[in-house]
Design a protein around this motif. Sequence first.
Motif, PDB file in Angstrom:
ATOM      1  N   LYS A   1       0.767  -1.260   0.114  1.00 13.65           N
ATOM      2  CA  LYS A   1      -0.301  -0.250   0.137  1.00 13.65           C
ATOM      3  C   LYS A   1       0.810   1.296   0.292  1.00 13.65           C
ATOM      4  O   LYS A   1       0.794   2.267  -0.648  1.00 13.65           O
ATOM      5  CB  LYS A   1      -0.586   0.079   1.381  1.00 13.65           C
ATOM      6  CG  LYS A   1      -2.269   0.472   0.584  1.00 13.65           C
ATOM      7  CD  LYS A   1      -3.913   0.237   1.871  1.00 13.65           C
ATOM      8  CE  LYS A   1      -3.247   0.967   2.807  1.00 13.65           C
ATOM      9  NZ  LYS A   1      -4.111   0.830   3.881  1.00 13.65           N
TER      10      LYS A   1
ATOM     11  N   PHE B   1       2.825   7.181  -6.577  1.00 10.90           N
ATOM     12  CA  PHE B   1       1.895   8.207  -6.899  1.00 10.90           C
ATOM     13  C   PHE B   1       2.550   8.830  -6.529  1.00 10.90           C
ATOM     14  O   PHE B   1       2.203  10.403  -7.209  1.00 10.90           O
ATOM     15  CB  PHE B   1       0.390   7.687  -5.870  1.00 10.90           C
ATOM     16  CG  PHE B   1      -0.291   8.904  -5.997  1.00 10.90           C
ATOM     17  CD1 PHE B   1      -1.285   8.817  -7.049  1.00 10.90           C
ATOM     18  CD2 PHE B   1      -0.929   9.825  -5.536  1.00 10.90           C
ATOM     19  CE1 PHE B   1      -2.536   9.547  -7.806  1.00 10.90           C
ATOM     20  CE2 PHE B   1      -1.710  11.053  -6.510  1.00 10.90           C
ATOM     21  CZ  PHE B   1      -2.178  10.446  -6.824  1.00 10.90           C
TER      22      PHE B   1
ATOM     23  N   PRO C   1      -5.115  -6.537   3.253  1.00  7.67           N
ATOM     24  CA  PRO C   1      -5.851  -7.420   1.908  1.00  7.67           C
ATOM     25  C   PRO C   1      -6.336  -6.107   0.605  1.00  7.67           C
ATOM     26  O   PRO C   1      -6.025  -5.268   0.496  1.00  7.67           O
ATOM     27  CB  PRO C   1      -7.166  -7.041   3.020  1.00  7.67           C
ATOM     28  CG  PRO C   1      -7.173  -5.648   3.526  1.00  7.67           C
ATOM     29  CD  PRO C   1      -5.814  -5.373   4.166  1.00  7.67           C
TER      30      PRO C   1
ATOM     31  N   MET D   1      -6.850  -4.069  -2.520  1.00  6.54           N
ATOM     32  CA  MET D   1      -7.724  -3.273  -2.627  1.00  6.54           C
ATOM     33  C   MET D   1      -8.408  -3.134  -3.854  1.00  6.54           C
ATOM     34  O   MET D   1      -7.609  -2.096  -4.804  1.00  6.54           O
ATOM     35  CB  MET D   1      -6.877  -1.870  -2.522  1.00  6.54           C
ATOM     36  CG  MET D   1      -6.327  -2.136  -0.768  1.00  6.54           C
ATOM     37  SD  MET D   1      -4.929  -0.415  -0.208  1.00  6.54           S
ATOM     38  CE  MET D   1      -7.051   0.301   0.231  1.00  6.54           C
ATOM     39  N   LEU D   2      -9.126  -3.426  -4.677  1.00  4.51           N
ATOM     40  CA  LEU D   2      -9.579  -3.231  -6.245  1.00  4.51           C
ATOM     41  C   LEU D   2      -9.896  -2.143  -6.602  1.00  4.51           C
ATOM     42  O   LEU D   2      -9.357  -1.945  -7.576  1.00  4.51           O
ATOM     43  CB  LEU D   2     -10.782  -4.845  -6.537  1.00  4.51           C
ATOM     44  CG  LEU D   2     -10.011  -5.947  -6.473  1.00  4.51           C
ATOM     45  CD1 LEU D   2     -10.845  -7.353  -5.916  1.00  4.51           C
ATOM     46  CD2 LEU D   2      -8.791  -6.789  -7.414  1.00  4.51           C
ATOM     47  N   ARG D   3      -9.894  -1.611  -5.456  1.00  7.16           N
ATOM     48  CA  ARG D   3     -11.566  -0.837  -6.328  1.00  7.16           C
ATOM     49  C   ARG D   3      -9.417   0.175  -6.546  1.00  7.16           C
ATOM     50  O   ARG D   3     -10.160   1.230  -7.123  1.00  7.16           O
ATOM     51  CB  ARG D   3     -12.008   0.380  -5.391  1.00  7.16           C
ATOM     52  CG  ARG D   3     -13.068  -1.244  -4.515  1.00  7.16           C
ATOM     53  CD  ARG D   3     -14.143  -0.019  -3.736  1.00  7.16           C
ATOM     54  NE  ARG D   3     -15.380  -1.131  -3.396  1.00  7.16           N
ATOM     55  CZ  ARG D   3     -15.387  -1.634  -2.378  1.00  7.16           C
ATOM     56  NH1 ARG D   3     -13.951  -1.039  -1.820  1.00  7.16           N
ATOM     57  NH2 ARG D   3     -15.148  -2.985  -2.289  1.00  7.16           N
ATOM     58  N   LYS D   4      -8.780   0.892  -5.073  1.00  5.75           N
ATOM     59  CA  LYS D   4      -7.624   1.597  -5.808  1.00  5.75           C
ATOM     60  C   LYS D   4      -7.090   0.933  -7.165  1.00  5.75           C
ATOM     61  O   LYS D   4      -6.619   2.042  -7.862  1.00  5.75           O
ATOM     62  CB  LYS D   4      -6.046   1.471  -4.124  1.00  5.75           C
ATOM     63  CG  LYS D   4      -6.954   1.852  -3.482  1.00  5.75           C
ATOM     64  CD  LYS D   4      -6.919   3.649  -3.397  1.00  5.75           C
ATOM     65  CE  LYS D   4      -7.134   4.345  -2.175  1.00  5.75           C
ATOM     66  NZ  LYS D   4      -7.586   5.616  -2.119  1.00  5.75           N
ATOM     67  N   TYR D   5      -6.811  -0.155  -7.315  1.00  2.00           N
ATOM     68  CA  TYR D   5      -6.314  -1.083  -8.408  1.00  2.00           C
ATOM     69  C   TYR D   5      -7.165  -0.563 -10.265  1.00  2.00           C
ATOM     70  O   TYR D   5      -6.227   0.091 -10.167  1.00  2.00           O
ATOM     71  CB  TYR D   5      -6.382  -1.760  -7.737  1.00  2.00           C
ATOM     72  CG  TYR D   5      -6.142  -3.375 -10.185  1.00  2.00           C
ATOM     73  CD1 TYR D   5      -4.823  -3.178 -10.104  1.00  2.00           C
ATOM     74  CD2 TYR D   5      -7.378  -3.708 -10.130  1.00  2.00           C
ATOM     75  CE1 TYR D   5      -4.606  -3.482 -11.100  1.00  2.00           C
ATOM     76  CE2 TYR D   5      -6.507  -4.615 -11.406  1.00  2.00           C
ATOM     77  CZ  TYR D   5      -5.653  -4.319 -11.940  1.00  2.00           C
ATOM     78  OH  TYR D   5      -5.563  -5.206 -13.071  1.00  2.00           O
TER      79      TYR D   5
ATOM     80  N   PHE E   1      -8.390   2.263 -10.112  1.00  2.00           N
ATOM     81  CA  PHE E   1      -8.379   3.840  -9.733  1.00  2.00           C
ATOM     82  C   PHE E   1      -7.570   4.033 -11.050  1.00  2.00           C
ATOM     83  O   PHE E   1      -7.124   4.904 -11.760  1.00  2.00           O
ATOM     84  CB  PHE E   1      -8.766   4.754  -8.815  1.00  2.00           C
ATOM     85  CG  PHE E   1      -8.623   5.890  -8.918  1.00  2.00           C
ATOM     86  CD1 PHE E   1      -9.372   6.650  -9.331  1.00  2.00           C
ATOM     87  CD2 PHE E   1      -8.279   6.003  -7.662  1.00  2.00           C
ATOM     88  CE1 PHE E   1      -9.569   8.317  -9.713  1.00  2.00           C
ATOM     89  CE2 PHE E   1      -8.495   7.665  -7.355  1.00  2.00           C
ATOM     90  CZ  PHE E   1      -9.264   9.096  -8.458  1.00  2.00           C
TER      91      PHE E   1
ATOM     92  N   ILE F   1      -7.228   3.656 -13.850  1.00  2.00           N
ATOM     93  CA  ILE F   1      -7.411   4.714 -15.381  1.00  2.00           C
ATOM     94  C   ILE F   1      -7.011   5.728 -14.428  1.00  2.00           C
ATOM     95  O   ILE F   1      -6.565   6.517 -16.007  1.00  2.00           O
ATOM     96  CB  ILE F   1      -9.403   4.818 -14.295  1.00  2.00           C
ATOM     97  CG1 ILE F   1     -10.401   3.610 -14.432  1.00  2.00           C
ATOM     98  CG2 ILE F   1     -10.279   5.805 -15.169  1.00  2.00           C
ATOM     99  CD1 ILE F   1     -10.730   3.357 -15.602  1.00  2.00           C
ATOM    100  N   LEU F   2      -6.535   6.542 -14.065  1.00  2.00           N
ATOM    101  CA  LEU F   2      -5.825   7.426 -14.137  1.00  2.00           C
ATOM    102  C   LEU F   2      -4.916   7.399 -15.138  1.00  2.00           C
ATOM    103  O   LEU F   2      -4.300   8.202 -15.984  1.00  2.00           O
ATOM    104  CB  LEU F   2      -5.445   7.660 -12.601  1.00  2.00           C
ATOM    105  CG  LEU F   2      -6.449   8.296 -11.349  1.00  2.00           C
ATOM    106  CD1 LEU F   2      -5.542   8.178 -10.493  1.00  2.00           C
ATOM    107  CD2 LEU F   2      -6.894   9.608 -12.266  1.00  2.00           C
TER     108      LEU F   2
ATOM    109  N   PHE G   1     -14.531  -3.317 -12.589  1.00  2.00           N
ATOM    110  CA  PHE G   1     -15.841  -2.400 -12.639  1.00  2.00           C
ATOM    111  C   PHE G   1     -16.755  -3.219 -13.809  1.00  2.00           C
ATOM    112  O   PHE G   1     -17.615  -2.553 -14.177  1.00  2.00           O
ATOM    113  CB  PHE G   1     -15.803  -0.755 -13.841  1.00  2.00           C
ATOM    114  CG  PHE G   1     -14.947  -0.079 -13.043  1.00  2.00           C
ATOM    115  CD1 PHE G   1     -14.720   0.419 -11.546  1.00  2.00           C
ATOM    116  CD2 PHE G   1     -12.650   0.468 -13.333  1.00  2.00           C
ATOM    117  CE1 PHE G   1     -13.428   1.612 -10.503  1.00  2.00           C
ATOM    118  CE2 PHE G   1     -12.578   1.950 -12.621  1.00  2.00           C
ATOM    119  CZ  PHE G   1     -12.899   1.434 -11.357  1.00  2.00           C
TER     120      PHE G   1
END
Lengths: 186, 135, 1277
Positions: free
Chosen positions: C436, C443, C469, C471-475, C477, C480-481, C506
């Motif tokens: 993380k 970043f 654990p 972190m799919l959503r961060k992945y 996101f 996408i960026l 998504f």
Amino acid sequence: MAPAVPRSGDAIFANVERVNAELFTLTYGAIVRQLLTDLEEVEEVNKQLDQMGYNIGIRLIDEFLAKSNVTRCVDFRETAEVIAKVGFKMFLGVTASVTNWDNEGTCCSLILEDNPLVDFVELPDTCQGLYYCNILSGVVRGALEMVSMKTEITWIRDMLRGDDAFELQVKLLKQVPEEYPYKDDE
Amino acid sequence: MASTACFMIISKNDIPIYEAEVGSALKKEEAAHQHQFILHAALDVVQDLAWTTSAMFLKSIDRFNDLVVSVYVTAGHTRLMLLHDSRNDDGIKSFFQEVHELYIKILLNPLYLPGSRVTSSHFDTKVRALARKYI
Amino acid sequence: MADPAYSALRKMLLDEITPVVMVLPTPLVEERCQKNGLSFVQMLTPFCVFNNIDVPVRTASDQPYRLQKFKLRMVYASDVRQPNVEVTKERLKQVITDAGNIEDSDLYLEPSSIETISTSSQPDFVPTWFQFFNKEFVRSVSFSDHEAFDHPVACLLVVSSNDKDPINKFVDLFNMNQLPPLLNEGAMDPKIPKVFVLLHDNQDGSSERASKILAEMRNTFGANDCRLLCINSLQDGAPAHEPNPWEFYMPNASPDQNLGRLLNKEDVDELRDFVRDVSSKDIIPNMEQRIRVLNQQVSATRKGFRNQIKNLWWRKGKEDAPENQTVNMYTFSSIESQIRVLGDYAFMLRDYELALSNYRLLSTDYKLDKAWKRYAGVQEMMGLTYFMLNQSKKDAEYCMENAFTTYLRIGTSGKGNATRCGLWWVEMLKATGQYKEAAGVYFRISGEEPLHSAVMLEQASYCYLLAKPIMLRKYGFHLILSGDLYNKCDQIKHAIRAYRNALSVFKGTTWSHIRDHVHFHIGQWYASLGRFDVAMKHMLEIVACSHQSQPMQELFMKNFFQILQKTGKTYKIPRLQLPIVNISSLNIVSEDHRTYGSPAAVSVKESIWQHLEEEMVPSLTNAKTTWLDLQSKLLPNKLKQSNVCVAGEALKVEIAFKNPLQLSIPISSVTLMCEYSPNEPQPDASSSANQTVEDGKTNSDTSFFTLSEVDITLEGGETTLAELSVVPRIEGRLKVTGVSWKLSDSMIGYYNFEPDLIKKRISKGRRKAKQTTNKLEFLVIKSLPRLEGIINNLPTTVYAGNLQRLSLQLKNSSDIPVKNLKMKISHPRFLNIGNPETVNVDFPACLEKQKTSSNKDKDIDTTKKSESVFHFPEDTVIHKENTFVLPLWFRAATPGNVSLYLTVYYEVEDKSTAMRYRTLRTHHILEVLPSLDVSFNISPCPSKLQEYIVRMDVINKGLKSLKLRQLSSVGSEWQISLIESIQDLIPSGNLVPGQALSAFLKLKIANKTETETDVWLGHGGGGAVFDTRRAPLVNFHHYEQLSQKTSRQEHESTVDFMLISEMESETENQPPQIFSHHACHCSVSTKRPIWWLLDGPKIIHYNFTNSLCETKLKMTIHNSSSFPSSITINTFDSPPGTSISSGNKVGWHDMSSTPSEPRVPPPESAKAVVLESVPPFIWTGSSTTHVKLGPNSTTEVWLLVTTFAPGTYDLSNYSLHWSLVGCGDVREKEGWYLEFDNFMKKSGFRRREVDRGCYVKNLRSFYIILELKGDVVGSDT
């Protein structure tokens, strides 16, 4: 000789068994919701609610007459008054006001400013046309029928539809005479 | 009033059930999805934090550039998420609390299916009013 | 110490931070080497990596340890400088692009599902080129002057054996001022150990010359610094280097120039040995030596308490030195740079403790001097050293962060270093599994340079994926960026890859904007790559973007249609979301034996029709059996219940389309999809299905059925109801499978109806409730006649009472005739049937009264069986192309909106068909405006018995002025006459809107001889009077009577009035419209059961001289009740109270004062003689009279009064007792009793409590006791 009718049900209301208002509300809500899922038509639900109310009413009337020492009313006006002031107070904890009498005194409106049934309730678009409190009309109808007054009850105003109060129009269709079963002379 | 503030309610199973752009800044087209992205990503962080603390209000758990995400996790693990660029935490906190009240009301509505979208216009207006008041 | 290369970072450091050897070859050397397609450095590179060069080293504190792994970096002197920024940028870009092209292949595969990714280990999905990229990146910032590990530790001077005068060459090789800036600017010690290499090419001949030169070298440069290197001992190519050591280092070298062409085994070995010797014998010892020396210096100057103090004091001393002179304040001779060198050397020789201690020392100094770049560099190294020492992770990270931030602080110059530092930091975090944090660092690395940031973000995303654990959503996101950034510097393929991976996160998300964004962009990019099919797949995801704002929707649609037409193939999409099919609105209208005249009729409740038809049609059940058992002969059983439709008759289907967008979308050729299957043999669904899908698509007129096609344009957000129809051609089974439409000419959406769904809806819906079968299956039976019926010129809005003549037209389109027609009308009050003879008679003249009342009986009997069905004449058979016309009388009975239902029942000629009969149902809605409001008020005439004064009040509530025409009392038992002429009430004959009129009429019971029942109210002379006893007036009146029936009318005798008026029709030479208003059951019964009238000669001329005058008075008593009554009349001689008042003759009459009183001139008032009062009169004759009076009878009693003098007498003192015999207890229920009671109360009586049968009233000059006696009261009369 006018009967000594308690003009308000507060006394009785004070010593009837209570139940948590939210539990009551939610229970009723659950019933309505279930009806909506079972028979998907809003009209059907209205009918069903009314029928349920009727079945409650025909039982409730005895309870009512027993608990509240209401002697028999001389006319329909008085009946309406008793329903509004005593009946509603006793069972619903709120009092209704009676207005909009027509000139031959067979049709009036019970107006409920607040109604514990509809706390939190908001009609979604899917069930517009639902008379959420239709059970009340059924109750009144059933109760009155037990005391030999055929009535027709319609909702005039409904807070859930953006009105400012609940207005329940009670229309006396016919009064079945209770005839004394024996002959006068012997 | 925050120039940008995007408020969303995320149901237990990560489905947004209510969203509102309550910022004063006139919202741009790409802002909409960007905000969603940020909030969606922030869910990961919430997932971690929510179980570590007992507090409902988790302030500024995540940030993206100058936007901060604050979250309010209800007991039912419904998450009220606010993406904001303003700094008054207590304002946001009270905002969350009041919205929570409203949400409970919605939840108590027997005709409302839990986890479904909140379509009540009354709720919407209330939320926006609160946003104007606190954020 | 564990295997030093156990983590990525270690590996990286071990081959990044290694001693650099500067190479200075002569051109000739290069030329020789190029024979192999290799430069000198390239030639040596493969052998610079030693896995077990076993060199004994001793640390500064004389601890021996052996160096196993070792690596040299051979660099041309010209390359020992900071690489140009632009160049490196280009190179990196190149790297990325190559990577993109490599990835190209699997770009179109389905992205692996996120589960597999999360389970699989890192290298499977993290693109491999990241390491390479990072390495390149680190290289790009090497050879900076603030850190020493890039400084060459030795210098390799290479001269070819063919060079002439090699010795001098050696000299001026080094002295040439092409030396790297590091040496020239004095950042490092210019006198570095040199190794003199003589390169000998064996192709140039034998090595004597080489060895000669070598010897020469030896005694000029010293023995052990000179080497001889022989290459190219192979004559011609095709050697077998297995594996070729160079390929790995020159990946982009084409295989045709096979590397090391001329190097044979021996050469390769020699090369290897050469490098090994150089490193182990020269470089490493030199470094070791250097370390020792430096260490002593450092400890001499800096170690120890005294030195510390001095150092501090000294630094304070140059506190005030300006900042900017740090540029070159640290020459190689300065203690700081020496410490740095010491540290770096120690690092490179894995003596990390030493390195660390020196770095620590140095960092404080640099900090004090605010030499930030160097400080950062030292911090960086400290971090790395901590890491290598594998101790105190926290310190390591702290140092890295410190360095990172410091680098950033010093601005652009530090950027590259910052990034490098960041990369190392990330690796460090990764090594300890803090993914993380690593992502966070990535970043932070991503600066303003979009391309690099893109790569960094992508790496960050993978870190999130590896985090525990996960972190799919961060992945998603970050993917996408980075995808957006890739797109910005048009690395479309990378962008797509990033997005596609993100899609696995998504996929099926309910976050609408996210989904739209991803799909939209991927779609666009695929399209830009020309992969339209894939693009389409994604674009379809976003067609229903109702939540988007209008501009976005427009954008989406624009791109969608562009891509769609670029793809050039047609799509058939099930459940296309544009527009949305509102399935609950599906409504199928099939006409089996019920046919509908108009769409309005369809929507009428079935119950109404059934109630209407119940006595016409053979009762529904056996009607069913009739045509069902017919079917059962020719059908499989399971079809019995299915709906029936008739071949050649359209099957109408209504379905609503909703446009979710805010912009209008045109959809074309909306049509039904149907399946046809013949009855027998058992239909095979498959063949019929695909056959009919064709029909569904191209509306080709097949033999089976024809489909209608409509084009709709849906405005934004609107819902329109499409009315489709299918016309089956031949018998069989027709199944409506769905609806299809074209969004554009190449996008076809279709929607299949699920039978169960429809069943639920419709069976709950209005029609066919009793049929429980699949609503989409229809049994097509052979074609039948079908009647079309229209009512000609039926007005939509009329005024109440308007009477019109219409005609019903029945048309039969098919050539099978129909017969045995019946008809039923729902509101006979509005519409009833004239007899066919009167078709050609002109209206309204036909209403007028003829002398010959010929066909009265006929009309009457139509009225008699009014309730029941109207049977058409038996002989009526409607053939093709002849229309049957039936006259109808229409009268708008009551105001308001009225809907008339009319069904025609008819039977089919030939018995072979499945249905024997059909019904035509028509439904007409019309609005009736109020016109005249007529009311009658009847009161008994005060002066005469059996006569009544009728007041007619007419108010024109309409909007047009009406002309009264005639008033009639229906029936023959009453006759009416005007009291005053209508002209002076309304001089102009017609009633303007809002005008009220009240006229008075006299009504009396007609004597049998002649009855004047009609009064002409019209203007001017008497026009033709309408006959109220003939159709249609009498029929309508009949229904009026029925409808106006009141409860207690049987008690009374009543009279019905009919007011006929007319209105000029708008158009000239048109007969005026006729209105008829009916007032029924106007009761003529009086309020009292008994009433009487005392009458006599008003004026008597008499001569009083001879005798008194006797006057006969007649009292007429009428008992209008239904009981016999007994009446007693008493007369009193002395009037109580002297009472004369002229003019007040009220007392003569009953005291119910009708409002007509003032108008009626009292009979006496003609001569009101005023005389002074005189002594009273006396009654003569019997003072009491008893009369028995039967019900509804009249009698007369004669009274005699005697007067003595002329004068005006008030003969008002008599009393009349009456009692109804035997009305007894029934009295309570009697209608009149109550009325009587009320009446008495009204007219001032008070009820006596003692005897509730008696009423008393005191009048001024009149005293009357009315006693009401009955058996109940038990009085003794």
